[in-house]
Design an enzyme around this catalytic site. Sequence first.
Site, short mmCIF file in Angstrom:
data_model
loop_
_atom_site.label_atom_id
_atom_site.label_comp_id
_atom_site.label_asym_id
_atom_site.label_seq_id
_atom_site.Cartn_x
_atom_site.Cartn_y
_atom_site.Cartn_z
N VAL A 249 3.77 1.27 2.52
CA VAL A 249 3.51 0.24 3.52
C VAL A 249 4.03 -1.08 2.96
CG1 VAL A 249 1.78 -0.97 4.89
CG2 VAL A 249 1.47 1.46 4.33
N GLY B 196 0.38 5.57 1.08
CA GLY B 196 -0.43 6.69 1.55
C GLY B 196 0.38 7.95 1.60
N GLY B 197 -0.23 9.01 2.18
CA GLY B 197 0.48 10.28 2.29
C GLY B 197 1.72 10.19 3.15
N GLY C 116 0.81 -1.20 0.00
CA GLY C 116 0.00 0.00 0.00
C GLY C 116 0.85 1.25 0.00
N LYS D 273 5.05 0.68 7.96
CA LYS D 273 4.75 1.95 7.30
C LYS D 273 5.95 2.87 7.46
CE LYS D 273 1.71 4.97 8.87
NZ LYS D 273 0.44 5.65 9.18
N ASP E 177 -10.68 11.07 11.63
CA ASP E 177 -10.51 10.70 10.22
C ASP E 177 -11.09 9.30 9.95
OD1 ASP E 177 -9.77 11.25 7.63
OD2 ASP E 177 -7.73 10.49 7.85
#
Length: 839
Positions: free
Chosen positions: A512, A507-508, A505, A526, A622
């Site tokens: 990951v 993300g910002g 994965g 991460k 969130d």
Amino acid sequence: MEKRHCHEIPCSFSSLLFFLLFLSLHFPSSVYTLPKEYFISCGSNTTIFSAGRNFTGDSNSGNSLSFAIEGKSITVKDSNRSTKTPPLYQTARLFKQKSFYEFEIIISGTYLVRLHFFAFSSADNLSAAHFDVSASGFSLLNNFTLKNSISTSLIEEFFLSISIGKFSINFMPQGSSFAFVNAIEVFLAPEDFIPNDAPHISRAGSSNSNYEGILSKALQTIHRINVGGKDLTPENDTLWRFWVPDDSYIYMPATAKSSTFHSDKPNYLDGISEYIAPDLVYQTAKEMNISSDGPSNTFNITWSFNVSKNARHFVRVHFCDIISKTLGVLVFNLFIYSNFSIVIDPYDKTGQLAAPFYFDFVVDSDDSGVMNFSIGPRANSDEKTAFLNGLEIMQIVGESGSVSGTHKPKKTRIFVVVGSIVGGLGLIGILAVVIGLCLRYRKPKTVENWEWSPVAVHRRGSSHNRMPEGSVIGSRVPDLNLGLKIPFAEIQFATNNFDAKMIVGKGGFGHVFRGTLRNGIKVAVKRSQPGSGQGLSEFQTEIMVLSKIRHRHLVSLIGYCDEMSEMILVYEFMEKGTLRDHLYNSGLPSLSWRQRLEICIGAAKGLHYLHRGSAGGFIHRDIKSTNILLDEDLVAKVADFGLSRIGPPDQTHVSTGVKGTFGYLDPDYFRTQQLTEKSDVYSFGVVLLEVLCARPAINILLPREQVNLAEWGMICKKNGTLEQIVDPSIKSQINPNSLRKFAEIAEKCLQEYGADRPAMGDVQWDLEYALQLQQTATWREPHEDSATDASAMLGLPNIQRFPTLSMSVEKDDMPILREDSANIWASEVFSQLRIDDAR
């Protein structure tokens, strides 16, 4: 005491000798008087008075000061005299070629050298100047320019050891450019103002030896901070220094509060005077923010300063105990870079309240470009607080070309003359001093009490994450759970050195990776990457929050790593990825309606625990389908706490800047900037609709009226086409009563105002009832549910919404975390693990 001296020499003579020698040995700064030279107004032909100093014009041929200007230069003047530019900055001397000022030094010692620059309006564009400055072998400024400081004056301050003789300050234009200066200060500092050696703090936190030869270097002032106080200008400083408040440097401002000493003057002891720092620095402080009914903060106070990367700095930390009511009860830790600590015991250092003292260090900066200082209470201290009054950071910028590393200023002051006069009686006098000191009342200890200790983790009832005394922890962030630290080498092993094939994965925060630790545990790693949307604050938040909670429906933190400027979080691996993966756009098998209900119930349980559980009071901020993860048994676990805030149940709201993800964002929070636990409830309501219809909360590729999921539901209700919002793959599975109840829950969660929404505990109960209805096909009694058919399931209210925009607003405060449970140990975290579009 005097009678004992009479055994050796006459009392009157010995007393006089004792007095003279004692003064010479113990009060050098007490006889320091502010010098009158050299203060130069460059390019001026008059004397200008500024902040207690007379700056002599260097064009005044009648000046009696011993300095000269060598090289070709011209004077320039401010062409706009109607401005409010101070007189000192209305003239300058401009150099087209290498030139220098030369000063006659008659006393060896440490000197303050200040260079004043202001790019006023003139025919010569001073802001375009590009030059170097050196001083008798010291390199002071390289490639210097004022392009970014054209609206204000800039003062560069240095400390240099200078011997008797000629001292020159050289200005060297770069290429075809020129150099200039508005004013120069060169004056003698108090004796022994800068030591020749100090404890050396390496990047790894080691301080096994002193750094020697400080006096052979040039020190450039980078930061001078009046902690807990206001701006101090040369008018109210003893050596005409500037001090700035600490508010813009403090991390998590709510952890600290300002304190003020209301007496007239601090209690200066031997060797400390107002020249080290003015009274106003020692009369204010920051201390831990602790309320009268118990701690409102359990975390260290931390200050962060921008410094040059991989450089060496001289650091002076100022203390004055103006907060204690009695002696000997306050002991606390000072941390530098969170990997070195020293015990601060004001009583051991001074023996009385409100008595200034300081510590000097030489600190090696790392490659982060940031230097952190923290204070926090010790476990065995009677007072669980800490304080700081001032801080100075000076970069060591160069070697002296003429002074050796063992250079000590020559003692040419009056008390050395007195010592030579007494000649052969000096030895007797010294003995008298020693005897006198021995017979004095107990003198406060001055030996520094060093201790190697880990970063303090303030918790009760658990020793799981405590490190033994004597440990050195290389953590770049204070207050993290050290028991969870994982070596970088272990993470490299687990991920096959971050093999791209292991990425599951992005993300910002960064990528990951899937990995396996040496003990066989599967993990998700991460790893932050430069330029990511998330950073240090969210990294620290996740670890600190998860040191407070543990729940089956919250993703567990295995550990973290912050070595070598890395920010890495290691979690239990969630085999099935995100809830979103199983709803749309992934190609995975569709979830049944029963599975979706069970997932929603699990997530609701996790959020309810978060809001009201034993460690409760946290607001997630969130909630979305990518932050609900599934294990191999499809058990839901809430993730990603990087934006979390504390919101204790006894508070109505937390005022804060808006953060979150549009489409899930509570409109009441957006409108008022008042965050409550009901903001999470609203976001969870959007997730419920997402689960029902298997489409994103926002899809900009759809027609305008369909972009927002909730708005689209209302349109479908109005047009009588409600079937459009139900995922076709589950339409035939849903019991009408279960579906009706589910729609009712979503409707309650999505009320416009937070006060009208249910608590997560009620949402959890209603979802469990919807699951019961699905499993048993039990019809509700008329008084329990007035709906008559399933087509009413999305009779949603007319909810006001706001324009589409990204809601990752500017930097916000870190959460203030409470210590609610004695039995909770740090093992949980919230963070997306398999996300394609998460932050």
